[in-house]
Design a protein around this motif. Sequence first.
Motif, mmCIF file in Angstrom:
data_model
loop_
_atom_site.group_PDB
_atom_site.id
_atom_site.type_symbol
_atom_site.label_atom_id
_atom_site.label_comp_id
_atom_site.label_asym_id
_atom_site.label_seq_id
_atom_site.Cartn_x
_atom_site.Cartn_y
_atom_site.Cartn_z
ATOM 1 N N LEU A 79 0.846 -1.201 0.000
ATOM 2 C CA LEU A 79 0.000 0.000 0.000
ATOM 3 C C LEU A 79 0.876 1.244 0.000
ATOM 4 O O LEU A 79 2.003 1.218 0.501
ATOM 5 N N LYS A 80 0.346 2.325 -0.546
ATOM 6 C CA LYS A 80 1.110 3.582 -0.550
ATOM 7 C C LYS A 80 1.163 4.207 0.836
ATOM 8 O O LYS A 80 2.088 4.977 1.137
ATOM 9 N N SER A 81 0.161 3.891 1.656
ATOM 10 C CA SER A 81 0.153 4.399 3.031
ATOM 11 C C SER A 81 -0.753 3.523 3.886
ATOM 12 O O SER A 81 -1.618 2.803 3.357
ATOM 13 N N GLY A 82 -0.570 3.583 5.194
ATOM 14 C CA GLY A 82 -1.386 2.796 6.109
ATOM 15 C C GLY A 82 -0.761 2.761 7.491
ATOM 16 O O GLY A 82 0.247 3.431 7.738
ATOM 17 N N TRP A 83 -1.346 1.989 8.370
ATOM 18 C CA TRP A 83 -0.791 1.855 9.722
ATOM 19 C C TRP A 83 -0.938 0.385 10.151
ATOM 20 O O TRP A 83 -1.865 -0.309 9.741
ATOM 21 N N ILE A 84 -0.003 -0.082 10.949
ATOM 22 C CA ILE A 84 0.022 -1.487 11.351
ATOM 23 C C ILE A 84 -0.955 -1.711 12.504
ATOM 24 O O ILE A 84 -0.833 -1.106 13.564
ATOM 25 N N THR A 85 -1.922 -2.588 12.279
ATOM 26 C CA THR A 85 -2.951 -2.841 13.293
ATOM 27 C C THR A 85 -2.786 -4.174 14.010
ATOM 28 O O THR A 85 -3.306 -4.367 15.109
ATOM 29 N N GLN A 86 -2.069 -5.124 13.405
ATOM 30 C CA GLN A 86 -1.807 -6.402 14.082
ATOM 31 C C GLN A 86 -0.564 -7.052 13.500
ATOM 32 O O GLN A 86 -0.372 -7.082 12.289
ATOM 33 N N ASN A 87 0.272 -7.582 14.398
ATOM 34 C CA ASN A 87 1.514 -8.220 13.985
ATOM 35 C C ASN A 87 1.320 -9.704 13.681
ATOM 36 O O ASN A 87 0.291 -10.309 14.037
ATOM 37 N N PHE A 88 2.301 -10.281 13.077
ATOM 38 C CA PHE A 88 2.352 -11.721 12.821
ATOM 39 C C PHE A 88 2.431 -12.473 14.157
ATOM 40 O O PHE A 88 3.157 -12.081 15.058
ATOM 41 N N GLY A 89 1.655 -13.555 14.277
ATOM 42 C CA GLY A 89 1.713 -14.406 15.467
ATOM 43 C C GLY A 89 0.779 -14.021 16.584
ATOM 44 O O GLY A 89 0.562 -14.799 17.512
ATOM 45 N N VAL A 118 -4.281 -1.892 -3.919
ATOM 46 C CA VAL A 118 -3.357 -2.882 -3.369
ATOM 47 C C VAL A 118 -2.383 -3.299 -4.466
ATOM 48 O O VAL A 118 -2.801 -3.663 -5.575
ATOM 49 N N TYR A 119 -1.079 -3.230 -4.176
ATOM 50 C CA TYR A 119 -0.040 -3.548 -5.150
ATOM 51 C C TYR A 119 0.632 -4.869 -4.791
ATOM 52 O O TYR A 119 0.669 -5.276 -3.624
ATOM 53 N N THR A 172 1.915 -2.986 -10.210
ATOM 54 C CA THR A 172 0.596 -3.422 -10.675
ATOM 55 C C THR A 172 -0.420 -3.333 -9.540
ATOM 56 O O THR A 172 -0.189 -3.862 -8.443
ATOM 57 N N VAL A 173 -1.541 -2.656 -9.809
ATOM 58 C CA VAL A 173 -2.644 -2.643 -8.839
ATOM 59 C C VAL A 173 -3.394 -3.966 -9.018
ATOM 60 O O VAL A 173 -4.131 -4.148 -9.993
ATOM 61 N N ILE A 174 -3.178 -4.877 -8.120
ATOM 62 C CA ILE A 174 -3.760 -6.215 -8.263
ATOM 63 C C ILE A 174 -5.196 -6.291 -7.741
ATOM 64 O O ILE A 174 -5.978 -7.147 -8.150
ATOM 65 N N ALA A 175 -5.546 -5.372 -6.819
ATOM 66 C CA ALA A 175 -6.877 -5.426 -6.205
ATOM 67 C C ALA A 175 -7.127 -4.147 -5.418
ATOM 68 O O ALA A 175 -6.283 -3.240 -5.388
#
Length: 372
Positions: free
Chosen positions: A218-228, A251-252, A312-315
Motif C-alpha cells: 500500500l502507498k500508506s497505512g498503519w500497522i494494526t496487528q503483527n504476525f503471530g 493494493v499492489y 501493478t494494482v492487483i486489487a
Amino acid sequence: SLESRYQQNKDKKKLTQQEIQNVKNNIISITNEIDSSQNQINSLNDDIDKRNIEIGKMNEEIKSIVHYYQISSSSPVYLEYVFNAKNFTDFIYRLAVTEQLSEYRENLINEYQDLIEKNKNTISELTKKQKELTALQKKLSDEYDKLGADLAEIVGFEENLESEIDTLKKNIDLYENKYKCSQNEDLTNCVNRYNGNNSSHSTAYGSLPSAAGFYRPLKSGWITQNFGDSNSIVSFPHRGIDIGTPSGSAVYSIADGTVVAISLPNFSNGTGICGGRKVYIAHNVNGRTYTSGYYHLSSINVSVGQQVTYNTVIAYSGGTEYWDYCSGGAHLHLQLAPGIYMFDYSSGYEGRSINPRTVVDFPALGSYFSGR
C-alpha cells in the motif's frame, strides 16, 4: 486428500460441539443446584430468624405468667385483679391452666431450639456442598473455555481447507481446460509448451520474473496487528500482518511475480470465509521463491497466470466490519510463505507462512507509514 481432511475436521468439529453442549448442560445443572441450595439456605435462615422471634415472645409470656402466678400465690387480695377469678375454685382452675401453659411454652421453646440447631447443621452442610459445586463449576467453565478455543481453531482450519479446496479445484480446471495438460504430463512442461518458453525460472505458470527486493503493498497505512498475535475475533495465531487502510485503497504486488491462485468465496450467506477474497502471487527474489497472499479484498484486477510488477494494482482493499467473520474493520491482511503455492505444494499455505517483516520494511505496531 484435502476433502478427506476436511471431512475429518468436520467430524471433529461435530464432536467438539457436542462436548461443549454437554459441558454447558452440566454447568447449567450445577448452577441450578447452587441456586437451589442458596434458596434453601435463605429459607432456613428466615426460619431461624422467625423461630428466634417466637422464642423471644414465648419467653416474655412465660415471665408474665410466672409473675402472675407469684402475685396470686403470695396475696389472695390480688386474685380477682390478676386472674379475674369469680371464686377460689375458678382461681385453682386458672392456676392449673397457667402452669400447663408455662410448661407447654417451655417444651415448645426446646423444640424450636432443637429445630434451629438442625437448621444450622443443614446450612453448614449446604454451604460445604456449595463450595464443592462452585469449584466444579469453575473447573467446567475452564473446560468450556478450552473447548471453545479448540472449536475456534477447528473452524479456522475448516475455513482454510475450504479455501484451499476451492482454489485447488480452480487450478486443476486451469491445467485441464486452459493449458490442456494430460494426466501424466509435468506441469512445468505443460505450461511452458502452452506459453512457448523454456525460461530457467519457469513454473507451472510460465516464466517467473526475477526481482531484487520487496515493496509495501500500500502507498500508506498503519500497522494494526503483527504476525503471530491473536485478538478478540480469532483465537488462533495471526498468520500475517494487518495494515489499516480505507476500504477501496489500491493494493499492489509486493514484488514482480505471477498470479498463482485466486480465492473467491461465496458471500451469499452474508459472512463468507475468513479472509474473504484472496490473491496469491509467486515471486523469485534474489534467487529464492516466495508466495505472497492478499486477503479481505473488495475487488480483484488480475487473473491466474498473469504476470505482474510491483507497480501493478492487483486489487482494492476491503475488510470492513461486516466483510467476513474474522475482520473487525477496513484493512489489508498480507501473508508470505516460502516456495510457490499450487506448484511446490498445493495445501498448507497457512502453516508455512512466515513473518512478512523478515523481507518487507514495516514500522512498529500502531505506527503509520507513507511510501512503498
